[in-house]
Scaffold this active site. Structure first.
Site, short mmCIF file in Angstrom:
data_model
loop_
_atom_site.label_atom_id
_atom_site.label_comp_id
_atom_site.label_asym_id
_atom_site.label_seq_id
_atom_site.Cartn_x
_atom_site.Cartn_y
_atom_site.Cartn_z
N TYR A 103 -19.99 -5.19 -11.29
CA TYR A 103 -20.39 -6.34 -10.49
C TYR A 103 -21.75 -6.13 -9.81
O TYR A 103 -22.50 -7.08 -9.58
CB TYR A 103 -19.31 -6.65 -9.44
CG TYR A 103 -18.17 -7.45 -10.01
CD1 TYR A 103 -18.37 -8.74 -10.50
CD2 TYR A 103 -16.89 -6.90 -10.09
CE1 TYR A 103 -17.32 -9.47 -11.04
CE2 TYR A 103 -15.84 -7.62 -10.63
CZ TYR A 103 -16.06 -8.91 -11.11
OH TYR A 103 -15.03 -9.63 -11.65
N GLU A 197 3.62 13.63 -19.43
CA GLU A 197 3.03 12.32 -19.62
C GLU A 197 3.77 11.23 -18.85
O GLU A 197 3.20 10.18 -18.57
CB GLU A 197 3.00 11.96 -21.12
CG GLU A 197 4.38 11.88 -21.76
CD GLU A 197 4.36 11.29 -23.17
OE1 GLU A 197 3.83 10.18 -23.32
OE2 GLU A 197 4.89 11.93 -24.09
N ASP A 249 6.89 13.52 -25.18
CA ASP A 249 7.86 13.04 -26.16
C ASP A 249 7.61 13.70 -27.51
O ASP A 249 6.48 14.12 -27.81
CB ASP A 249 7.71 11.52 -26.37
CG ASP A 249 8.16 10.71 -25.17
OD1 ASP A 249 8.94 11.22 -24.35
OD2 ASP A 249 7.70 9.55 -25.04
#
Length: 368
Positions: A103, A197, A249
């Site tokens: 911005y 994670e 995982d």
């Protein structure tokens, strides 16, 4: 990190950006077309350094010149954002989020109806270019990103003058900032750091006081590891000589998260020196765990996207010659499935903290 060291870093960063501007001025004064030279960040210039076992930029160079129509807007964006970082951030000692920098740069070029930047992706890309051009990290340029991580354990640190005891912050733990170079480690009593994670697993291990019972520090993010967390883990490894274990995982995405921490990522190859941890070890779920702990009924069938991604990742230089990881990928294919860490809860709500991780770490059942 001591205050005088931070000040020295800020001064170095300011001078680096000033040097970029000075070189442009010199070109103009000589009547030359102003040019900015930089190492290319595209895929053709990403190499896997076999010696250091990390991803790095190669030696191909590119340039951006003002009087080249194809370069002129990007040249202007580079100069404008470098100016913002120097004047508004480094010289004031303030930090700004990536969105805020966008911005600050988003304004119309005088006498035209053209904006310097239209989308945040443009300013983000220029900031990464400036990292490469200056040799400074985004964090050294005082630019931050979203906070997406927590830490708990017997670690006392200093953050912006405040002393934080990470063993006394409840279930949420310490909220890891985007910029972790400025943290100062006051006292650490831990044998290793366990990164995971998933925040849900962090909450389970924290509630079970795994860190207290096993004298370790727990760190988590939400999915892919952020730059700030990767830098924090690297500092704990290098400055405090703490082993880093990664819990993910059993799927191709977990394997990739581990590899990013260990070897680096293609997108941030230019920052590998401050982000990679070559001696990190994987302590997450494996195909052997699926068999040993009777998790086959909890397998999630592989999708076409999983299979496609597995083919890509398994052929990366750092995986293709790794026999153990290739064996894991083959087991995923043979089982036609993947398993989440949470599946271990089928063996008991605290099985992961009281049995699974304790045994794996004690017996050094790691993959590297």
């Amino acid at each position: 990190m001591a205050k005088h060291k931070i000040t020295k870093e800020k001064s170095k960063s300011t001078e680096k950006l000033k040097e970029i501007g000075s070189n442009i001025v010199k070109d103009i004064e000589k009547g030359k077309n102003p040019v900015i030279n930089f190492p290319l960040r595209n895929l053709s210039n990403i190499v896997f350094d076999q010696k250091t076992r990390t991803l790095k930029l190669g030696d191909k160079m590119g340039s951006r010149s003002f009087f080249n129509v194809a370069h002129s807007k990007k040249f202007l964006q580079t100069v404008e954002i470098a100016s913002i970082l120097k004047k508004e951030l480094l010289e004031t000692g303030k930090h700004e989020h990536l969105r805020g920098v966008f911005y600050m740069a988003k304004r119309t070029i005088p006498g035209t109806n053209v904006n310097i930047v239209d989308e945040q992706m443009e300013s983000d890309d220029v900031i990464e270019d400036l990292e490469v051009i200056s040799g400074l990290s985004r964090e050294q340029l005082h630019v931050s990103a979203n906070k997406m991580g927590s830490m708990v354990g017997n670690i006392i640190l200093e953050d912006s003058g405040d002393t934080i005891d990470c063993s006394k912050l409840g279930r949420g733990g310490y909220s890891i900032p985007s910029i972790t170079d400025e943290l100062s480690f006051k006292k650490i009593n831990a044998k290793y750091v366990l990164y995971m994670e998933k925040a849900a697993i962090f909450e389970r291990l924290n509630e079970d006081k795994f860190w207290q019972k096993n004298n370790c520090t727990l760190v988590t993010s939400q999915g892919q590891t952020t730059r700030g967390i990767r830098r924090l883990l690297q500092r704990l490894s290098e400055e405090k000589d703490l082993p880093i274990y990664v819990l993910c995982d059993w799927d191709i995405y977990g394997a990739y998260i581990y590899s990013v921490i260990k070897y680096g990522s293609i997108a941030l190859a230019h920052a590998s020196g401050k982000l990679t941890i070559p001696n990190v070890k994987y302590v997450g779920v494996t195909g052997d765990d699926v068999v040993k702990h009777d998790l086959k009924k909890h397998l999630i069938k592989l999708t076409e996207q999983d299979i496609k991604r597995m083919k890509q990742v398994s052929e990366y230089d750092w995986f293709k010659d790794n026999k153990e990881w290739q064996r894991q990928f083959k087991m995923m294919k043979d089982f036609n499935g993947k398993v989440e860490i949470q599946a271990l809860a089928a063996r008991g709500i605290s099985f992961i903290s009281e049995k699974y991780l304790v045994d794996k770490i004690k017996n050094k059942e790691f993959i590297e």
